[in-house]
Design a protein around this motif. Structure first.
Motif, PDB file in Angstrom:
ATOM      1  N   GLU A  15       1.055  -1.158  -0.401  1.00  0.00           N
ATOM      2  CA  GLU A  15       0.250   0.897  -0.276  1.00  0.00           C
ATOM      3  C   GLU A  15       1.046   1.509   0.322  1.00  0.00           C
ATOM      4  OE1 GLU A  15      -3.823   0.954   2.695  1.00  0.00           O
ATOM      5  OE2 GLU A  15      -2.040   1.743   3.452  1.00  0.00           O
ATOM      6  N   LEU A  16       0.635   2.376  -1.158  1.00  0.00           N
ATOM      7  CA  LEU A  16       1.270   3.589  -0.688  1.00  0.00           C
ATOM      8  C   LEU A  16       0.957   4.208  -0.178  1.00  0.00           C
ATOM      9  CD1 LEU A  16       3.430   5.280  -1.879  1.00  0.00           C
ATOM     10  CD2 LEU A  16       1.767   5.836  -4.144  1.00  0.00           C
ATOM     11  N   GLU A  57       5.810   5.829  -8.226  1.00  0.00           N
ATOM     12  CA  GLU A  57       5.490   4.557  -7.019  1.00  0.00           C
ATOM     13  C   GLU A  57       4.158   3.621  -7.121  1.00  0.00           C
ATOM     14  OE1 GLU A  57       6.423   3.524  -3.296  1.00  0.00           O
ATOM     15  OE2 GLU A  57       8.010   5.077  -3.079  1.00  0.00           O
ATOM     16  N   MET A  58       3.501   4.753  -7.973  1.00  0.00           N
ATOM     17  CA  MET A  58       1.909   4.988  -8.154  1.00  0.00           C
ATOM     18  C   MET A  58       1.732   3.700  -9.381  1.00  0.00           C
ATOM     19  SD  MET A  58      -0.717   8.123  -7.302  1.00  0.00           S
ATOM     20  CE  MET A  58      -1.949   7.520  -8.169  1.00  0.00           C
ATOM     21  N   ALA A  59       2.736   3.914 -10.656  1.00  0.00           N
ATOM     22  CA  ALA A  59       3.230   3.101 -11.406  1.00  0.00           C
ATOM     23  C   ALA A  59       3.173   1.271 -11.186  1.00  0.00           C
ATOM     24  CB  ALA A  59       4.119   3.328 -12.506  1.00  0.00           C
ATOM     25  N   GLY A  60       3.253   1.565 -10.196  1.00  0.00           N
ATOM     26  CA  GLY A  60       3.508   0.114  -9.882  1.00  0.00           C
ATOM     27  C   GLY A  60       2.288  -0.885  -9.480  1.00  0.00           C
ATOM     28  N   GLY A  68      -7.868   2.390  -7.244  1.00  0.00           N
ATOM     29  CA  GLY A  68      -7.907   2.980  -6.031  1.00  0.00           C
ATOM     30  C   GLY A  68      -7.286   3.216  -4.651  1.00  0.00           C
ATOM     31  N   VAL A  69      -7.681   3.697  -4.057  1.00  0.00           N
ATOM     32  CA  VAL A  69      -7.963   4.908  -3.100  1.00  0.00           C
ATOM     33  C   VAL A  69      -8.778   4.471  -1.602  1.00  0.00           C
ATOM     34  CG1 VAL A  69      -8.028   7.319  -1.960  1.00  0.00           C
ATOM     35  CG2 VAL A  69      -6.455   6.711  -4.126  1.00  0.00           C
ATOM     36  N   VAL A  97      -3.177   3.805  -1.239  1.00  0.00           N
ATOM     37  CA  VAL A  97      -3.122   3.580  -2.590  1.00  0.00           C
ATOM     38  C   VAL A  97      -2.763   1.829  -2.641  1.00  0.00           C
ATOM     39  CG1 VAL A  97      -2.753   4.037  -5.216  1.00  0.00           C
ATOM     40  CG2 VAL A  97      -2.360   5.865  -4.125  1.00  0.00           C
ATOM     41  N   ALA A  98      -4.390   1.640  -3.304  1.00  0.00           N
ATOM     42  CA  ALA A  98      -3.782  -0.292  -3.148  1.00  0.00           C
ATOM     43  C   ALA A  98      -3.924  -0.517  -4.432  1.00  0.00           C
ATOM     44  CB  ALA A  98      -4.194  -0.378  -1.756  1.00  0.00           C
TER      45      ALA A  98
END
Length: 250
Positions: free
Chosen positions: A98-99, A152-155, A178-179, A230-231
């Protein structure tokens, strides 16, 4: 929802060169010789030079060529690309990644309402996200640290929104992440961050959509601090088990 650019990202070979530049200190500034970089990449001096030129053209590095080499600094866009690579490896070796991004609520220019209600986007939102978004976005000014981590969202697995053609123009593709939105003791889980594909602009701001007006649902005002967690997510209209199958094959 900003319009995407059409600039192509560097290929994996150039990203490998970017990683090596970063490892020798290029996130600040470091002196690099093409001969030494070629040795690290198992490539010729000329190939190393071309890869640096590619990275510079893409805005991933800045260079100052001197007599015995060049001073190189990785830009914010380059750091975001490296963080995306890092996120991919986290997905490979870790579970339940999770970011968490942090920022403050800010006012927008009203463009989100226009784009979200366009039929080509609205139809995809309903089918792929499983809800009809409130006609407008919640804009978040990200903290300095979160701007750096945004790459990191790109991953993280997201829901794709396809490009489509209107009567007078083509509208770009986007990704919906998804947030879970957290404000103090309150949280709202059915949220998506909408990010136009292939753009490096406005990295300090994130746009969020949800079935309700988030300002009302969470009693938010401009300047209020929030967390954007973000997950990985998948399409609401995907056949059952499809996401797991894709993960096993990837």
């Amino acid at each position: 929802m900003a319009e995407a650019t059409s600039t192509a990202d560097p290929d994996p070979a150039a990203i490998a060169a970017l990683k090596h530049v970063g490892l020798v200190g290029g996130l600040t500034e470091t002196k690099v010789s093409c001969a030494a970089l070629g040795d690290r990449l198992d490539a010729s001096t000329q190939t190393a030079s071309r890869r640096l030129q590619t990275l510079e053209s893409a805005g991933y590095i800045e260079r100052d060529v001197v007599g015995d080499g060049q001073w190189v600094r990785v830009t914010d866009a380059g750091e975001a690309a490296l963080r995306a690579e890092y996120a991919d490896y986290r997905r490979l070796f870790e579970t339940d990644v999770e970011l968490v991004l942090r920022g403050a609520v800010t006012g927008g220019m009203g463009e989100g309402r226009h784009y979200i209600t366009l039929p080509g986007y609205a139809d995809q939102f309903r089918s792929r996200l499983g809800y009809e978004p409130f006609p407008g976005t919640l804009n978040v000014d990200l903290s300095e640290e979160s701007v750096r981590r945004r790459g990191e969202m790109a991953g993280i697995d997201a829901v794709p929104i396809d490009a489509w053609e209107g009567e007078d123009r083509t509208y770009g593709a986007a990704s919906c992440y998804g947030v879970t939105l957290v404000a103090g003791d309150e949280r709202y889980e059915e949220v998506h961050a909408i990010v136009p594909d292939r753009t490096h602009h406005d990295d300090d701001q994130l746009e969020l959509i949800a079935p309700e007006r988030l300002r009302d649902a969470l009693n938010l005002d401009d300047g209020d601090g929030i967390e954007v967690r973000v997950a990985a997510t998948s399409r609401a209209d995907a056949p059952e088990g499809e996401a797991e199958t894709e993960t096993e094959v990837a």
